[in-house]
Design an enzyme around this catalytic site. Sequence first.
Site, PDB file in Angstrom:
ATOM      1  N   GLY A  63       0.796  -1.219   0.000  1.00  0.00           N
ATOM      2  CA  GLY A  63       0.000   0.000   0.000  1.00  0.00           C
ATOM      3  C   GLY A  63       0.825   1.264   0.000  1.00  0.00           C
ATOM      4  N   ASN A 111      -8.577   4.804   4.695  1.00  0.00           N
ATOM      5  CA  ASN A 111      -8.327   4.950   3.270  1.00  0.00           C
ATOM      6  C   ASN A 111      -9.398   4.213   2.468  1.00  0.00           C
ATOM      7  OD1 ASN A 111      -7.235   2.640   1.363  1.00  0.00           O
ATOM      8  ND2 ASN A 111      -6.575   2.096   3.444  1.00  0.00           N
ATOM      9  N   PHE A 115      -7.294   0.351  -4.850  1.00  0.00           N
ATOM     10  CA  PHE A 115      -6.286  -0.285  -5.712  1.00  0.00           C
ATOM     11  C   PHE A 115      -5.842   0.639  -6.834  1.00  0.00           C
ATOM     12  CE2 PHE A 115      -7.741  -4.998  -4.894  1.00  0.00           C
ATOM     13  CZ  PHE A 115      -7.270  -4.915  -3.601  1.00  0.00           C
ATOM     14  N   SER A 175      -9.444  -6.314   0.879  1.00  0.00           N
ATOM     15  CA  SER A 175      -9.615  -4.867   0.887  1.00  0.00           C
ATOM     16  C   SER A 175     -11.106  -4.526   0.922  1.00  0.00           C
ATOM     17  CB  SER A 175      -8.985  -4.236  -0.351  1.00  0.00           C
ATOM     18  OG  SER A 175      -9.355  -2.867  -0.451  1.00  0.00           O
ATOM     19  N   ASN A 177     -12.281  -1.793  -0.129  1.00  0.00           N
ATOM     20  CA  ASN A 177     -12.470  -0.679  -1.057  1.00  0.00           C
ATOM     21  C   ASN A 177     -12.714  -1.088  -2.510  1.00  0.00           C
ATOM     22  OD1 ASN A 177     -12.045   1.192   1.079  1.00  0.00           O
ATOM     23  ND2 ASN A 177      -9.844   0.815   0.913  1.00  0.00           N
ATOM     24  N   THR A 178     -12.793  -2.393  -2.774  1.00  0.00           N
ATOM     25  CA  THR A 178     -13.193  -2.899  -4.080  1.00  0.00           C
ATOM     26  C   THR A 178     -14.492  -3.656  -3.872  1.00  0.00           C
ATOM     27  OG1 THR A 178     -10.926  -3.075  -4.915  1.00  0.00           O
ATOM     28  CG2 THR A 178     -12.593  -4.422  -5.998  1.00  0.00           C
ATOM     29  N   LYS A 217      -4.080 -12.675   2.180  1.00  0.00           N
ATOM     30  CA  LYS A 217      -4.291 -11.578   3.128  1.00  0.00           C
ATOM     31  C   LYS A 217      -5.770 -11.487   3.461  1.00  0.00           C
ATOM     32  CE  LYS A 217      -2.944  -6.820   4.125  1.00  0.00           C
ATOM     33  NZ  LYS A 217      -2.105  -5.688   3.698  1.00  0.00           N
ATOM     34  N   ASN A 246      -5.840  -7.134   7.050  1.00  0.00           N
ATOM     35  CA  ASN A 246      -6.060  -5.922   6.269  1.00  0.00           C
ATOM     36  C   ASN A 246      -6.728  -4.872   7.170  1.00  0.00           C
ATOM     37  OD1 ASN A 246      -6.422  -4.190   3.960  1.00  0.00           O
ATOM     38  ND2 ASN A 246      -6.526  -6.020   2.681  1.00  0.00           N
TER      39      ASN A 246
END
Length: 336
Positions: A63, A111, A115, A175, A177-178, A217, A246
């Site tokens: 990251g 955050n 990606f 993640s 964020n996807t 992860k 994560n």
Amino acid sequence: MMYALLRSLLFTLPPEIAHHFILKSLKIFHFLKLTQLLFGKTPHAPCTVMGLNFPNQVGLAAGLDKNAEYIDCLAALGFGFIEVGTVTPRPQSGNPLPRLFRLPAAQALINRMGFNNQGVDKLLDNIQKARFSGILGINIGKNFDTPLERAVEDYLIGLHKVYAYADYVVINISSPNTPGLRQLQAGEELDHLLDALKQAQQQLADQHNKYVPLVIKIAPDLTQKELTIIAKKLLAYHIDGVIATNTTISRKTVENLPHANEKGGLSGAPLSMRATEVIQQLNATLQGKIPIIAAGGVMTASDAQKKRLAGASLVQIYTGLIYQGPTLVKKIIEAF
């Protein structure tokens, strides 16, 4: 004291601008051969994990250097290993700005980068230009517009492309964020992914005459039952390692702070206790058969020690580096 002053100045800048400024500055210092003068020598604390010989147990989490542009200067901070990415098959810009937020009162970040990266081909170009000879992990993900039912294709593209350049490969399925990505941590989706990756790993190992460990992860927001199921599947498919964890979508400890309601993954001190619990819960099933790499809330040497006692073999930092500075690396090495 010096870093505390620098941090106070950096924190006057928007987080993402500060991020790029400090990395570019570090690269200049390294080019001028000032890094050892600034940061000194790193204690030698070698260990062997996943069949790899690490100079020490402290690594840089994925990251920070998504495109592998700063490997050499970051390695000069004393890390025993560097993990770059997350990288996707095709370049993508990530989520709209602003997408990175500080919560200084909690020593935390939120955050929702999404990606953002220049694509796997550019990352490999940068790796080939680097002089780094240490342990390099490459963290791979799927493009945001790849349908979930075709996610395995993206991971296989990434694995085939990075295999020859990586010491280990991380499969990022955690993640927040996807959209939909975390669904890959459960059920038939996880079985399908792990089976395809292990088959590809064996083919690539034969092709390159080199065995590159696969690491998964995972998220901190899984239940104990879900963690037990995942651990059993990691054992069944002979996965080589697991990173715990994560970022979290929980806001329990920061809900009254500015920016706490921003969407995205929370990292830093508020995550530390939960990440340690996840390590303990994984280790109850894994029993040392698969090494655990600790990430999440490693802000002090004491945090790293707790994760080692919970069952971690290695530790990674990111948010701790931002809040505590480069001296954190040596402090953890000496205490781990």
